[in-house]
Design an enzyme around this catalytic site. Structure first.
Site, PDB file in Angstrom:
ATOM      1  N   GLU A 252      24.935  53.411  62.133  1.00 51.34           N
ATOM      2  CA  GLU A 252      24.904  52.536  63.299  1.00 51.34           C
ATOM      3  C   GLU A 252      24.659  53.408  64.515  1.00 51.34           C
ATOM      4  O   GLU A 252      25.562  54.061  65.034  1.00 51.34           O
ATOM      5  CB  GLU A 252      26.222  51.768  63.422  1.00 51.34           C
ATOM      6  N   CYS A 286      26.676  50.439  72.695  1.00 51.57           N
ATOM      7  CA  CYS A 286      25.379  50.789  72.105  1.00 51.57           C
ATOM      8  C   CYS A 286      24.357  49.685  72.233  1.00 51.57           C
ATOM      9  O   CYS A 286      23.166  49.946  72.256  1.00 51.57           O
ATOM     10  CB  CYS A 286      25.546  51.184  70.642  1.00 51.57           C
TER      11      CYS A 286
END
Length: 504
Positions: A252, A286
């Site tokens: 990720e 993010c």
């Protein structure tokens, strides 16, 4: 979600994405080595992995009732200490908004656990599959099995959600798990370790804390699956370490997630919505919108609307407790350098509030006319700097997005079906939201993951269950079958059967 620097791995104080986290760190032995390296600096990690792997061998397929008890125990202990986690994160950040902790950590986590408890028993059931006419009356099914021991590397920006969220998926799938917490959130990490230690046997779930060398050694362990949340640069290092053991990975990562305001979008709504996504956790997310594409000539309107709305969201900004601080002085200084460098190369900075290095409060700064060669436009920003990029046509905007690395998220603001369809079909991103920012990550039926430079694999919900499972295909032959018809010696009957099978 991730941090700009996987702090448990990072080495370079000047560049949050620079340097190899594996310099001087041991790598694991062969696949599933599972035994301590005598005298090694991190032999305790290998011993812990061996302990968990042996426990997995004793109980390789726990019943759903046992898995559900584990999920409920995790939920109960974490939610019983909500205030303690909020206090720990506030101390770790210097100022972490309590409302953000409730919303972005606990609400999202509760949904993940509740969804698994509601559907997990069904996820475990074998799935019937077709065999094709030539194998009838044989039967086929896919049987989900626990992989064994999962490794989870946790960032600092959402330290509870990004530790417990993947852990929920691993436990629902019946695995053991080792979790490496971040050293940039020491109080939160210590609290999580203590509570997990009170709730689970160490051969079931174990939390590991430590510095960069511990993080590097952890990532090199021969897990049955490793989920890493961090930067693209360090993702390369993690994947190289995992490759030595053929450990499957879910990465990720992040990158520069674009936002596109369509020509006929509800402009004020789009700015307001994007600002919420950019200011959550002070942009240390993010999937925060990294830059925004606006129709040429609307740049000033974007700035003014954002300025007005920011003042409404965070009145009396210098004393407002709803805005989160930048995690460390080093990260604050990095953001300041990005802004200064962009300005030195001709960009204009439009601050929506004040900056204070002592408290690390960094109000959003909209940046116009930034050079494409500046670090601001090349690196993931991971903070409240916000480039605005004008475009002339939708083709130009799509070309701008598609000539860059594939992002973790893409945000489109448009109401006309043609624009929505074009952007959906003509871009590739880890996830996408239309007329919203960030919210796709909490849609319980959607997987979360990146593509290309923004990551690989996905988790959340059923997709997380599958990530931490081996979906084993099983074919069962019928007592009555035609297998002999295609066995040697290959004579006339064989030729007739093959001719029939190959008939177009």
């Amino acid at each position: 979600m991730k941090h700009d620097l996987p702090d448990s791995l990072a080495r370079n104080a000047d560049d949050p994405n620079a340097g190899s986290p594996y310099a001087g760190s041991p790598t694991a032995g062969g696949p599933h080595a599972g035994s301590p390296h005598a005298g090694g600096p991190h032999s305790d990690l290998h011993a812990l992995l061996a302990l968990q792997r042996e426990a997995y061998r004793r109980e390789p397929y726990p019943a759903w009732e046992a898995r559900a008890r584990n999920l409920k125990a995790l939920r109960d202990v974490l939610f019983a200490h909500r205030d303690a986690f909020a206090e720990a994160m506030n101390a770790d950040f210097g100022q972490r908004a309590q409302g953000e902790v409730a919303l972005a950590e606990f609400v999202a986590l509760k949904q993940e656990i509740d969804h698994a408890l509601k559907h997990g028993a069904r996820w475990m059931k074998p799935q019937r599959r077709a065999v094709g006419k030539w194998l009838l009356p044989g039967r086929a099914q896919v049987v989900p099995q626990p992989l064994g021991v999962a490794g989870i590397v946790v960032p600092w920006n959402y330290p509870l959600l990004l530790a417990a969220g993947p852990l929920v998926c691993a436990l629902a799938a019946g695995n053991r798990a080792m979790v490496k917490m971040s050293e940039l959130t020491p109080r939160t990490s210590a609290l999580f370790e203590a509570l997990i230690g009170q709730t689970f046997a160490r051969d079931h779930v174990a939390v590991v804390n430590g510095d960069a060398s511990v993080g590097a050694a952890f990532s090199a362990l021969p897990f049955d699956h490793l989920l890493f949340t961090g930067s693209t640069r360090v993702g390369h290092e993690v994947m190289r370490a995992a490759a030595a053991n053929l450990t499957p990975v879910t990465l990720e990562l992040g990158g520069k997630s674009p936002a596109l305001i369509g020509e006929h979008a509800r402009f004020d709504y789009a700015v307001d919505s994007l600002l919420l996504g950019k200011t959550l956790n002070a942009g240390q997310t993010c999937i925060a919108p990294d830059y925004v594409l606006v129709p040429r000539g609307r740049e000033a309107a974007f700035i003014e609307r954002a300025r007005t709305r920011f003042a409404q969201l965070y009145p009396d900004f210098e004393r407002n407790r709803d805005y989160t601080s930048i995690i460390s002085a080093r990260h604050f200084e990095r953001l300041q350098r990005l802004a200064d460098e962009a300005q030195a190369h001709g960009a204009q900075l439009h601050a929506l509030g004040t900056h204070d290095a002592a408290t690390r409060r960094f109000a959003p700064v909209i940046v116009t006319n930034a050079s494409e060669n500046s670090a601001l436009m090349q690196e993931e920003i991971f903070g409240p700097l916000w480039p605005v990029v004008p475009y002339d046509t939708l083709d130009d905007a799509l070309r701008y997005v598609n000539t860059r690395a594939r992002p973790l998220a893409l945000y489109l603001y448009a109401d006309d079906a043609r624009t929505v369809e074009r952007v959906t079909r003509e871009t590739v991103a880890g996830g996408m939201s239309v007329n919203e920012t960030l919210m796709h990550i909490v849609a319980e039926g959607l997987p979360f993951g990146g593509v290309g430079a923004s990551g690989m694999g996905a988790y959340h919900g059923y997709d997380g269950f599958c990530t931490f499972s081996k979906l084993k295909p099983v074919f069962t032959q019928s007592r009555v079958n035609g297998r002999k018809l295609i066995a040697p010696p290959y004579g006339r009957w064989f030729e007739l059967v093959i001719k029939l099978m190959l008939k177009l």
